[in-house]
Design a protein around this motif. Structure first.
Motif, PDB file in Angstrom:
ATOM      1  N   THR A  52      31.103  63.568  -8.099  1.00 17.33           N
ATOM      2  CA  THR A  52      29.953  64.408  -7.769  1.00 17.33           C
ATOM      3  C   THR A  52      28.671  63.771  -8.264  1.00 17.33           C
ATOM      4  O   THR A  52      27.656  63.754  -7.554  1.00 17.33           O
ATOM      5  N   LEU A  53      28.705  63.247  -9.480  1.00 21.63           N
ATOM      6  CA  LEU A  53      27.518  62.610 -10.047  1.00 21.63           C
ATOM      7  C   LEU A  53      27.107  61.401  -9.220  1.00 21.63           C
ATOM      8  O   LEU A  53      25.910  61.134  -9.052  1.00 21.63           O
ATOM      9  N   ASN A  54      28.075  60.679  -8.691  1.00 24.39           N
ATOM     10  CA  ASN A  54      27.758  59.533  -7.830  1.00 24.39           C
ATOM     11  C   ASN A  54      26.948  59.979  -6.622  1.00 24.39           C
ATOM     12  O   ASN A  54      25.928  59.375  -6.274  1.00 24.39           O
ATOM     13  N   LYS A 102      29.706  72.154  -5.509  1.00 24.41           N
ATOM     14  CA  LYS A 102      30.123  70.791  -5.147  1.00 24.41           C
ATOM     15  C   LYS A 102      30.393  70.613  -3.646  1.00 24.41           C
ATOM     16  O   LYS A 102      29.986  69.601  -3.068  1.00 24.41           O
ATOM     17  N   PRO A 103      31.067  71.546  -2.963  1.00 25.15           N
ATOM     18  CA  PRO A 103      31.239  71.365  -1.519  1.00 25.15           C
ATOM     19  C   PRO A 103      29.915  71.332  -0.754  1.00 25.15           C
ATOM     20  O   PRO A 103      29.788  70.607   0.243  1.00 25.15           O
ATOM     21  N   LEU A 104      28.934  72.113  -1.198  1.00 22.57           N
ATOM     22  CA  LEU A 104      27.624  72.087  -0.543  1.00 22.57           C
ATOM     23  C   LEU A 104      26.938  70.753  -0.768  1.00 22.57           C
ATOM     24  O   LEU A 104      26.304  70.202   0.150  1.00 22.57           O
ATOM     25  N   TYR A 105      27.049  70.213  -1.971  1.00 25.68           N
ATOM     26  CA  TYR A 105      26.487  68.886  -2.235  1.00 25.68           C
ATOM     27  C   TYR A 105      27.169  67.844  -1.345  1.00 25.68           C
ATOM     28  O   TYR A 105      26.509  66.955  -0.796  1.00 25.68           O
ATOM     29  N   ALA A 106      28.487  67.952  -1.222  1.00 22.57           N
ATOM     30  CA  ALA A 106      29.219  67.002  -0.377  1.00 22.57           C
ATOM     31  C   ALA A 106      28.755  67.102   1.070  1.00 22.57           C
ATOM     32  O   ALA A 106      28.565  66.086   1.759  1.00 22.57           O
ATOM     33  N   ARG A 160      33.088  59.606   1.826  1.00 15.65           N
ATOM     34  CA  ARG A 160      34.390  60.254   1.701  1.00 15.65           C
ATOM     35  C   ARG A 160      35.067  59.908   0.378  1.00 15.65           C
ATOM     36  O   ARG A 160      35.751  60.750  -0.215  1.00 15.65           O
ATOM     37  N   ARG A 161      34.920  58.690  -0.077  1.00 13.44           N
ATOM     38  CA  ARG A 161      35.568  58.254  -1.315  1.00 13.44           C
ATOM     39  C   ARG A 161      35.123  59.109  -2.505  1.00 13.44           C
ATOM     40  O   ARG A 161      35.909  59.349  -3.426  1.00 13.44           O
ATOM     41  N   PRO A 179      37.208  63.842  -3.591  1.00  8.23           N
ATOM     42  CA  PRO A 179      37.638  64.272  -4.929  1.00  8.23           C
ATOM     43  C   PRO A 179      36.658  65.244  -5.586  1.00  8.23           C
ATOM     44  O   PRO A 179      37.066  66.068  -6.416  1.00  8.23           O
ATOM     45  N   ALA A 180      35.378  65.161  -5.215  1.00  7.25           N
ATOM     46  CA  ALA A 180      34.414  66.126  -5.757  1.00  7.25           C
ATOM     47  C   ALA A 180      34.803  67.541  -5.369  1.00  7.25           C
ATOM     48  O   ALA A 180      34.670  68.484  -6.164  1.00  7.25           O
TER      49      ALA A 180
END
Length: 262
Positions: free
Chosen positions: A85-87, A52-56, A70-71, A75-76
């Protein structure tokens, strides 16, 4: 604890279990780069929420509205929100995200077969995860604001979602992300963790542990799936099944790297 420690851990695995660990220490100046990797069982495991951090990180460059990014990205990472994350995953697209990660890290991952919307079904190996997070850490040092922000969010992950990894590594300032899940069609619970340790300068040290532990009791599986379906936390079950193994894998990896936590 060095290689003997790995041998002991892997020798004691239950039948049908898989375990992997990997670590990287590298950067300009100081000692030469060093890496370690060990695995038993499956060569690749579903990543759950480990990436998840890599996706972010990579979606920041594909979403023009920084506030919107950021929104969902915070939280992801900080509370492992699947919805947020899905968003990000669907807004940018899994192939775009994974292609961008390849360009930045050199690691090749592919969208899951069947349903590419299932971001947690990407299959990875621990050494690949360590390589990708080392790139994230060094990008932050080089001035990438999105990478620096994501690492700061990883330092805010706390409580049950860390599975005690900071304590196991004696690294209270480490950036942490864990992933955990047991799909209805799987006979194992997957519990994974990555830690990015503060080193200063351009150096980065990353430690990864990944486990898939047998979980075959039908009643326990039914209770677990009911909790997942109701949106209730299941970290305590993963801690009971895999927590000690996960922490020992990561502590052994850090020792094998010849590193001491800050």
């Amino acid at each position: 604890m060095g290689r003997v420690g790995f041998d002991e851990l892997l020798r004691d695995l239950q039948q049908g279990a898989s375990a992997q660990a990997a670590g990287i220490s590298r950067g300009y100046g100081g000692p030469p780069a060093r890496s370690v990797s060990v695995k038993s069982g499956l060569a690749r495991l579903r990543c759950a929420s480990l990436l998840k951090p890599l996706y972010a990180w990579v979606t920041a460059g594909h979403i023009p509205d920084d506030e919107r990014w950021r929104r969902h990205a915070e939280p992801a990472v900080v509370v492992s929100s699947n919805t947020d994350t899905l968003n990000l995953w669907l807004a940018v697209g899994p192939r775009v995200i994974l292609d961008d990660l390849y360009q930045r890290t050199g690691v090749v991952w592919t969208p899951p077969n069947g349903d590419p919307s299932r971001f947690g079904s990407v299959e990875v190996a621990a050494d690949e995860v360590a390589t990708a997070y080392a790139a994230l850490a060094q990008s932050a040092v080089a001035g990438d604001p999105a990478a620096a922000t994501v690492l700061e969010w990883m330092r805010q992950v706390e409580g049950a979602q860390t599975f005690g990894t900071r304590e196991a590594l004696a690294a209270p300032e480490a950036g942490i992300k864990c992933g955990w899940y047991g799909a209805p069609e799987e006979s194992c619970l997957r519990t994974h963790a990555v830690a990015v340790l503060p080193r200063g300068g351009t150096r980065a040290t990353v430690v990864v542990g990944m486990t898939a532990q047998p979980y075959t009791d039908e009643r326990e599986r039914d209770i677990y799936q009911a909790r997942v379906g109701e949106g209730l936390p299941v970290e305590a079950e993963h801690e009971a099944v895999a927590g000690p193994l996960l922490r020992r894998l990561m502590a052994t990896t850090l020792a094998e790297l010849g590193q001491r936590a800050s």
